[in-house]
Every structure is written in structure tokens, then in C-alpha cells.
Scaffold this active site. Structure first.
Site, PDB file in Angstrom:
ATOM      1  N   LEU A 134       1.189  -1.264   0.320  1.00 42.64           N
ATOM      2  CA  LEU A 134       0.089  -0.162  -0.166  1.00 42.64           C
ATOM      3  C   LEU A 134       0.819   1.549  -0.214  1.00 42.64           C
ATOM      4  O   LEU A 134       1.627   1.115  -0.006  1.00 42.64           O
ATOM      5  CB  LEU A 134      -1.018  -0.372   1.425  1.00 42.64           C
ATOM      6  CG  LEU A 134      -2.086  -0.762   1.568  1.00 42.64           C
ATOM      7  CD1 LEU A 134      -2.822  -0.594   2.389  1.00 42.64           C
ATOM      8  CD2 LEU A 134      -3.087  -1.234  -0.191  1.00 42.64           C
ATOM      9  N   ASP A 135       0.528   2.466  -0.712  1.00 46.21           N
ATOM     10  CA  ASP A 135       0.942   3.173  -0.277  1.00 46.21           C
ATOM     11  C   ASP A 135       1.425   3.785   1.601  1.00 46.21           C
ATOM     12  O   ASP A 135       0.452   3.608   2.058  1.00 46.21           O
ATOM     13  CB  ASP A 135       0.100   4.260  -1.405  1.00 46.21           C
ATOM     14  CG  ASP A 135       0.677   4.129  -2.450  1.00 46.21           C
ATOM     15  OD1 ASP A 135       1.307   3.584  -3.102  1.00 46.21           O
ATOM     16  OD2 ASP A 135      -0.266   5.110  -3.568  1.00 46.21           O
ATOM     17  N   ARG A 136       2.526   4.674   1.230  1.00 50.30           N
ATOM     18  CA  ARG A 136       2.782   5.314   2.720  1.00 50.30           C
ATOM     19  C   ARG A 136       1.280   5.729   2.963  1.00 50.30           C
ATOM     20  O   ARG A 136       1.188   5.488   4.219  1.00 50.30           O
ATOM     21  CB  ARG A 136       3.518   6.275   2.299  1.00 50.30           C
ATOM     22  CG  ARG A 136       4.363   7.004   3.847  1.00 50.30           C
ATOM     23  CD  ARG A 136       5.284   7.991   4.041  1.00 50.30           C
ATOM     24  NE  ARG A 136       6.265   7.662   2.986  1.00 50.30           N
ATOM     25  CZ  ARG A 136       7.526   7.576   3.822  1.00 50.30           C
ATOM     26  NH1 ARG A 136       7.479   7.570   4.958  1.00 50.30           N
ATOM     27  NH2 ARG A 136       8.727   7.344   3.196  1.00 50.30           N
ATOM     28  N   THR A 138      -1.597   5.774   2.216  1.00 50.27           N
ATOM     29  CA  THR A 138      -2.937   4.354   2.268  1.00 50.27           C
ATOM     30  C   THR A 138      -2.676   3.532   3.475  1.00 50.27           C
ATOM     31  O   THR A 138      -1.488   2.987   3.764  1.00 50.27           O
ATOM     32  CB  THR A 138      -2.825   3.506   0.965  1.00 50.27           C
ATOM     33  OG1 THR A 138      -2.996   4.757  -0.178  1.00 50.27           O
ATOM     34  CG2 THR A 138      -4.522   3.014   0.525  1.00 50.27           C
ATOM     35  N   ARG A 234      -5.337   6.372  -7.415  1.00 48.12           N
ATOM     36  CA  ARG A 234      -5.209   7.858  -7.543  1.00 48.12           C
ATOM     37  C   ARG A 234      -4.900   8.502  -9.071  1.00 48.12           C
ATOM     38  O   ARG A 234      -6.041   9.512  -9.151  1.00 48.12           O
ATOM     39  CB  ARG A 234      -3.840   7.980  -6.078  1.00 48.12           C
ATOM     40  CG  ARG A 234      -3.775   7.502  -5.208  1.00 48.12           C
ATOM     41  CD  ARG A 234      -2.617   7.087  -4.274  1.00 48.12           C
ATOM     42  NE  ARG A 234      -1.958   8.933  -3.845  1.00 48.12           N
ATOM     43  CZ  ARG A 234      -0.312   8.625  -4.507  1.00 48.12           C
ATOM     44  NH1 ARG A 234       0.025   7.357  -3.740  1.00 48.12           N
ATOM     45  NH2 ARG A 234      -0.088  10.137  -3.930  1.00 48.12           N
TER      46      ARG A 234
END
Length: 301
Positions: A134-136, A138, A234
Site C-alpha cells: 500500500l502507498d505510504r 494509504t 489515485r
């Protein structure tokens, strides 16, 4: 103490040799099979077996779990939120603002460092194996395998689309239509190396969305992915002109939330080794809930 994984042979695999089952079904490499045979780590119906032995429906193959020698990251003490755990895998609820695994210049303070410390406190040495990222900024569900074989099986499920992840996001404005699908390829951004963009020469990317609730200047969406491109949700929402609130890279900064309002809230997958389904939901982080309250309050005014 030796640990074994047990596999009951399904009818469709009857007639395969032990070696073929290990390679084709369990995705073991030739090198790993050699290591197992040296340690007498393959048993059929609790008895030693040679690799060319043919298996039958109902047979039970026992395969030694080859031990790890390190965590792969430095253990660091910090609380983790466990959503599910068994002998093969663990699922954590990642907070916003945290990397899943060390990358680039960041070697400490990641979810993997904290998970390594959790294992260390239990007296277990297990390499940290995240199945997805997961993105930082998220938050939400992240799956980790506890051994290399479970990792291979989970990665296979992920490639096949059998691991279903559902997200919720608060976006700017209102989408029309309220429910739909974004089918737009994603590739590198032409001018910014850390970003992605909708690009006709990019990889196929498909995102399904459903509007749960519309507010005065924002909306709450449920999203699911058919593909898993970097920053896919996103990028697609920004492409539609409705970026996620707080997404500084593809939208703009927000004083109402630290990070972006994107949460991987549910996870469904077939257990890689047992005949059952796993279905989980990750509680929303406080900053997401506060923003949702603000959107609701502004809409009621």
C-alpha cells in the site's frame, strides 16, 4: 523442532509424480526440492518417498518448512494491529504515513520492521514477506506470508485475481455517473519520475467505483481493482477530475486530513493451504473518520 505443511491430494492431481506436484502445484524450484530431499523433508502418508512416486487422490504429502535465518529487516518495537493470524500468514491494518517495507533511503520505521519485532518477541525467526503493498499514505489491510511456500501460493492467488481487496476513498466533488468503471492504461509520468499517469502506451488498468454517499463538496466511494498498477486508484480518480482528498501528489494538500483519504478496508481470499475462505475488514483510521464527520456536517448545514 521441525515444522511440516500438509497437502491432501485432490482428484485432479492423481497420477502426478511427487516431483511434478512439488514443481507444478506448489511452485517449488529444483534447488529447493534438492534441499528438501537432502533433509528428508518430503513424506507421503507419513512415510519417506522418492520423487518419482505417483500420487493418488486422498494421499497426504508432508513437506518440511525450511527455516529462515533472518527477518530480512531490523526488528523495531512499535504496536501493530493484527486483523488475522495463523501458522501460514498474518494480516495487519497498516496506519497511514507508514511504508509497508524498507525501500530506497528508508530502512527503519516501516510496518515490516514492527512485524519483525513482533516475531522476535515470540521467539520466532521468519523473513518478512509482504504479498502486496500500500502507498505510504494509504491505510488498511496488508497480507504477509510466514514462509516461502505460502508466499509463492499467495502470490499465485494474487496474479489470478483471487485476492479481492476493496477500498474506500473520500474524493473532491461528485462523480457522474455515480457508479462506473475506469478503463485507462497507466504508465510513467512524462515529466515526473516518481509519478504515474494515464498513458496510451501504459499497462492496462481497470478500476471499478461505486458512490456510497455524496456530500456538499465531496463523495465517499467504494473501489475495487481488476489490475494492480502503482498508484492506480489515485491516478484514475485524478484523471476523472476528482482526486482523493489530501492526495498531495495527484491532487492537493488538505488541512482536514494528514495524508490521503484512501483506506483498504476489506480483504477476501481463499486460504492458500486450507479449504476455507478468509474475509476481513480493517477499522478506519481516526483521521479518515474525522474527515468523514466533517463532510457529513458540512453537507447538513
Amino acid at each position: 523442532m521441525k515444522t511440516y505443511l500438509n497437502y491432501q491430494i485432490a482428484e485432479k492431481y492423481e497420477g502426478l509424480t511427487v516431483e511434478a506436484y512439488l514443481k507444478q502445484v506448489l511452485t517449488y524450484s529444483g534447488r529447493k526440492i534438492q534441499k528438501l530431499t537432502r533433509q528428508k523433508g518430503v513424506l507421503l502418508n507419513k512415510k519417506p518417498v522418492y520423487l518419482q512416486k505417483k500420487i493418488q487422490t486422498g494421499d497426504v504429502l508432508r513437506v518440511l518448512v525450511l527455516g529462515d535465518s533472518s527477518y530480512g529487516v531490523e526488528p523495531e518495537p512499535s504496536p501493530i494491529e493484527i486483523l488475522y493470524e495463523d501458522s501460514y500468514l498474518i494480516v495487519l491494518n497498516k496506519p497511514s504515513g507508514l511504508l509497508v517495507h524498507p525501500t530506497g533511503q528508508t530502512t527503519h520505521g516501516t510496518l515490516s520492521n514492527y512485524l519483525a519485532h513482533y516475531y522476535q518477541q515470540q521467539g520466532v525467526i521468519s523473513t518478512i514477506r509482504p504479498i502486496h503493498r500500500l502507498d505510504r499514505e494509504t491505510s488498511g489491510c496488508v497480507v504477509f506470508a510466514k514462509d516461502s511456500q505460502t508466499q509463492a501460493l499467495l502470490e499465485k492467488l494474487l496474479r489470478e485475481g483471487s485476492i479481492k481487496r476493496t477500498y474506500q476513498a473520500l474524493i473532491e466533488g461528485t462523480l457522474t455517473p455515480a457508479n462506473g468503471t475506469v478503463n485507462a492504461p497507466i504508465g510513467p509520468h512524462p515529466g515526473k519520475p516518481n509519478r504515474r499517469a494515464v498513458n496510451s502506451k501504459g499497462d492496462p488498468a481497470i478500476t471499478h467505483y461505486k458512490t456510497i454517499k455524496s456530500f456538499a463538496n465531496s463523495s465517499l466511494l467504494e473501489l475495487s481493482l481488476e489490475t494492480g498498477r502503482t498508484h492506480q486508484i489515485r491516478v484514475h480518480l485524478a484523471y476523472l477530475g476528482h482526486p482523493i482528498i489530501g492526495d498531495r501528489m495527484y491532487g492537493k494538500n488538505s488541512s482536514l486530513i494528514a495524508g490521503q483519504a484512501l483506506h483498504a478496508y476489506s480483504l477476501q481470499l481463499p486460504h492458500p493451504l486450507e479449504q476455507r475462505e478468509i474475509a476481513l475488514e480493517a477499522p478506519f483510521p481516526t483521521n479518515f473518520l474525522h474527515l468523514l464527520d466533517r463532510c457529513t456536517h458540512s453537507s447538513n448545514q
